[in-house]
Design a protein around this motif. Structure first.
Motif, PDB file in Angstrom:
ATOM      1  N   MET A  54       0.821  -1.213   0.000  1.00  0.00           N
ATOM      2  CA  MET A  54       0.000   0.000   0.000  1.00  0.00           C
ATOM      3  C   MET A  54       0.858   1.268   0.000  1.00  0.00           C
ATOM      4  N   GLY A  55       2.169   1.091   0.017  1.00  0.00           N
ATOM      5  CA  GLY A  55       3.065   2.252   0.002  1.00  0.00           C
ATOM      6  C   GLY A  55       3.043   3.032   1.301  1.00  0.00           C
ATOM      7  N   ASP A  60       5.145   4.603  10.331  1.00  0.00           N
ATOM      8  CA  ASP A  60       3.873   5.242  10.695  1.00  0.00           C
ATOM      9  C   ASP A  60       3.032   4.232  11.495  1.00  0.00           C
ATOM     10  N   GLU A  61       3.236   4.228  12.809  1.00  0.00           N
ATOM     11  CA  GLU A  61       2.635   3.191  13.657  1.00  0.00           C
ATOM     12  C   GLU A  61       1.118   3.141  13.562  1.00  0.00           C
ATOM     13  N   ASP A  62       0.497   4.319  13.512  1.00  0.00           N
ATOM     14  CA  ASP A  62      -0.964   4.335  13.476  1.00  0.00           C
ATOM     15  C   ASP A  62      -1.486   3.710  12.171  1.00  0.00           C
ATOM     16  N   ALA A  63      -0.889   4.112  11.050  1.00  0.00           N
ATOM     17  CA  ALA A  63      -1.338   3.579   9.749  1.00  0.00           C
ATOM     18  C   ALA A  63      -1.083   2.065   9.670  1.00  0.00           C
ATOM     19  N   VAL A  64       0.072   1.640  10.134  1.00  0.00           N
ATOM     20  CA  VAL A  64       0.409   0.206  10.103  1.00  0.00           C
ATOM     21  C   VAL A  64      -0.574  -0.570  10.984  1.00  0.00           C
ATOM     22  N   SER A  65      -0.885  -0.014  12.161  1.00  0.00           N
ATOM     23  CA  SER A  65      -1.795  -0.690  13.089  1.00  0.00           C
ATOM     24  C   SER A  65      -3.192  -0.821  12.485  1.00  0.00           C
ATOM     25  N   ARG A  66      -3.630   0.222  11.790  1.00  0.00           N
ATOM     26  CA  ARG A  66      -4.969   0.153  11.183  1.00  0.00           C
ATOM     27  C   ARG A  66      -5.025  -0.940  10.107  1.00  0.00           C
ATOM     28  N   ILE A  67      -3.944  -1.077   9.376  1.00  0.00           N
ATOM     29  CA  ILE A  67      -3.887  -2.150   8.362  1.00  0.00           C
ATOM     30  C   ILE A  67      -3.981  -3.516   9.048  1.00  0.00           C
ATOM     31  N   ALA A  68      -3.246  -3.678  10.151  1.00  0.00           N
ATOM     32  CA  ALA A  68      -3.261  -4.968  10.877  1.00  0.00           C
ATOM     33  C   ALA A  68      -4.654  -5.265  11.409  1.00  0.00           C
ATOM     34  N   VAL A 108       9.821  -6.655   8.883  1.00  0.00           N
ATOM     35  CA  VAL A 108       8.833  -7.359   9.714  1.00  0.00           C
ATOM     36  C   VAL A 108       9.066  -7.171  11.224  1.00  0.00           C
ATOM     37  N   SER A 109      10.316  -7.026  11.633  1.00  0.00           N
ATOM     38  CA  SER A 109      10.585  -6.843  13.063  1.00  0.00           C
ATOM     39  C   SER A 109       9.956  -5.549  13.570  1.00  0.00           C
ATOM     40  N   GLN A 110      10.102  -4.495  12.768  1.00  0.00           N
ATOM     41  CA  GLN A 110       9.541  -3.203  13.195  1.00  0.00           C
ATOM     42  C   GLN A 110       8.012  -3.277  13.280  1.00  0.00           C
ATOM     43  N   VAL A 111       7.411  -3.874  12.265  1.00  0.00           N
ATOM     44  CA  VAL A 111       5.946  -3.993  12.247  1.00  0.00           C
ATOM     45  C   VAL A 111       5.454  -4.820  13.443  1.00  0.00           C
ATOM     46  N   SER A 112       6.180  -5.902  13.732  1.00  0.00           N
ATOM     47  CA  SER A 112       5.704  -6.797  14.794  1.00  0.00           C
ATOM     48  C   SER A 112       6.007  -6.269  16.195  1.00  0.00           C
ATOM     49  N   ALA A 113       6.686  -5.127  16.282  1.00  0.00           N
ATOM     50  CA  ALA A 113       6.942  -4.539  17.606  1.00  0.00           C
ATOM     51  C   ALA A 113       5.812  -3.592  18.032  1.00  0.00           C
ATOM     52  N   TYR A 114       4.917  -3.241  17.119  1.00  0.00           N
ATOM     53  CA  TYR A 114       3.828  -2.297  17.454  1.00  0.00           C
ATOM     54  C   TYR A 114       2.743  -2.986  18.293  1.00  0.00           C
TER      55      TYR A 114
END
Ligand code: DC
Length: 234
Positions: A54-55, A60-68, A108-114
């Protein structure tokens, strides 16, 4: 309790660092016991891939979290015999191999730390765990996701041995990789996964820790089956 012929449902939580052999062992245990196999790393990888597709900026923790939180992910039995253990379907696309690319691996490590990402994934994993007869593989299954799991295993091996195995596996698949780069990436990822404040990689207090430096996949499997039989005697 006779775990092998148990009428009662039970759960195996299997944690450990990358390339420790968790997936191979987990799949084999699930097949032998006729259990569901869930590799939770796939879920964090799918969130990461969705973010990249999605680019969206990974920081951007909030945007990444909303996707998850809205992830449209399905894990199905394998439809193609190309070495996959499941079909991983993201938004109707087969992403089984795309979630294994270097680009996903790097992020993936950064994403999975949120925390919200973890909460969303943990919720799904607990729902699956509740059904019982599951082998669930990851980093925090015994500590956070399923702390009441009947069997908790932590599969470990030195970074050098894990890098060697990953190196041989990638070379076999025709990838032009250097051992030292793999070792470096592995150490970096483990440090990140172990030191994050939420659900860090570590064995549960009541986990059985197995170091596989001097064992091959078959020996590890036999050892665990032996342990399961020991439970049978209690
Ligand atoms: O097991 P794997 O290499 O496919 O996992 C990918 C990433 O996901 C890894 O860097 C750690 C993270 N992960 C996690 O934080 N918690 C889990 N239960 C499973 C994986």
């Amino acid at each position: 309790m006779n775990l092998m012929n148990s009428k009662k449902d039970f759960v195996i939580a299997l944690d450990g660092p990358s390339a420790s052999g968790k997936s191979t062992l987990g799949e084999r245990l699930a097949n032998s016991l006729n259990f569901i196999y869930l590799d939770t790393g796939v879920m964090y990888r799918a969130v990461t891939l969705a973010v990249l597709n999605m680019g969206v900026d990974v920081s951007d923790e909030d945007a990444v979290s909303r996707i998850a939180e809205k992830l449209d992910l399905d894990v199905r039995p394998p439809s193609i015999a190309d070495g996959r253990s499941n079909d991983i379907i993201l938004n109707d696309d087969d992403v089984t191999w795309t979630i294994r690319t270097a680009e996903v691996e790097k992020n993936v490590s950064q994403v999975s730390a949120y925390s919200r990402v973890r909460q969303a994934m943990t919720r799904i994993q607990r729902r699956i765990g509740k059904r019982g007869n599951v082998v669930m593989v990851g980093r925090d299954i015994g500590t956070v996701v399923l702390p009441d799991a009947e069997i908790k295993l932590y599969l470990d091996a030195s970074a050098e041995e894990r890098a060697r195995r990953r190196f041989l596996e990638l070379r076999k698949r025709g990838k032009d990789v250097e051992y030292k780069d793999i070792l470096q990436d592995m150490i970096k990822r483990d440090q990140f996964d172990s030191s994050r404040p939420i659900a860090p990689l570590k064995p549960a207090e009541d986990a059985i820790i197995i170091n596989s430096d001097d064992m091959n996949a078959d020996e590890v499997f036999q050892r665990i089956m032996g342990l399961l039989n020991e439970f049978h005697k209690d």
